[in-house]
Design an enzyme around this catalytic site. Structure first.
Site, PDB file in Angstrom:
ATOM      1  CG  ASN A  39      -1.147  -0.312 -12.667  1.00 22.82           C
ATOM      2  OD1 ASN A  39      -0.225  -0.604 -11.918  1.00 22.82           O
ATOM      3  ND2 ASN A  39      -1.980   0.676 -12.401  1.00 22.82           N
ATOM      4  CD  GLU A  41      -2.602   4.491 -14.664  1.00 22.87           C
ATOM      5  OE1 GLU A  41      -2.314   5.707 -14.590  1.00 22.87           O
ATOM      6  OE2 GLU A  41      -3.361   3.919 -13.859  1.00 22.87           O
ATOM      7  CB  CYS A  50      -4.767  -4.702 -15.956  1.00 21.46           C
ATOM      8  SG  CYS A  50      -6.261  -3.711 -15.950  1.00 21.46           S
ATOM      9  CD  GLU A  52      -5.097  -7.879 -12.557  1.00 26.28           C
ATOM     10  OE1 GLU A  52      -4.634  -6.882 -13.150  1.00 26.28           O
ATOM     11  OE2 GLU A  52      -5.969  -7.808 -11.686  1.00 26.28           O
ATOM     12  CB  CYS A  83     -10.853  -4.814 -14.720  1.00 20.73           C
ATOM     13  SG  CYS A  83      -9.846  -5.389 -16.091  1.00 20.73           S
ATOM     14  CB  CYS A  86      -7.818  -8.699 -15.514  1.00 20.61           C
ATOM     15  SG  CYS A  86      -6.709  -7.457 -16.198  1.00 20.61           S
TER      16      CYS A  86
END
Ligand code: THU
Length: 130
Positions: A39, A41, A50, A52, A83, A86
């Site tokens: 990830n 951010e 993310c 993935e 999530c 994803c």
């Protein structure tokens, strides 16, 4: 290459200064190649991506499109499920039967599939009348 080791290693590179929640993802494609992501951010929170999504982007950038297996790891009490976004991203490049292992850094693993993660997925057949 071991998918778990690859996901563990890339997780260390996660940029997660806001959530402090580092995630690593590794994908094996049908060709046998492995792609990883973590990830990333951003101070503008919605701009974060993310793990993935990063792994999928690396796979597509390398000219591959067919996921055979996925592994996601994070330091959480229980294996963290991907999530919603994803799940849809994985479903774009994986058959419903594709195994996904969700793991914690202390060794708990849960095996699921892309289909189980996204039942009733939106797909191309839903656009058949267009
Ligand atoms: N995150 C992932 O990278 N993958 C998941 O499957 C769940 C959540 C990230 C996004 C954000 O950087 C942090 O975890 C907290 O939500």
């Amino acid at each position: 290459m071991d998918l778990k080791q690859a996901a563990q290693a890339v997780r260390e590179n996660a940029h997660a200064p806001y959530s402090k929640f580092k995630v690593g993802a590794a994908l094996r494609t049908t060709s046998g190649a492995v792609f990883v992501g973590c990830n990333v951010e951003n101070v503008a929170y919605p701009e974060g991506t993310c793990a993935e999504a990063g792994a999928i982007a690396a796979m597509v950038a390398a000219g591959e499109r067919e996921i055979a297996e996925a592994f996601v790891i994070a330091d959480s009490p229980d294996p963290v499920p991907p999530c919603g976004g994803c799940r849809q991203k994985l479903a774009e490049f994986a058959a419903t039967s594709v195994p996904v292992t969700l793991a914690t850094t202390d060794g708990t693993e849960r095996l699921t599939t892309v289909g189980d993660l996204l039942p009733g997925a939106f797909g191309t057949d839903h656009m058949d009348r267009t």
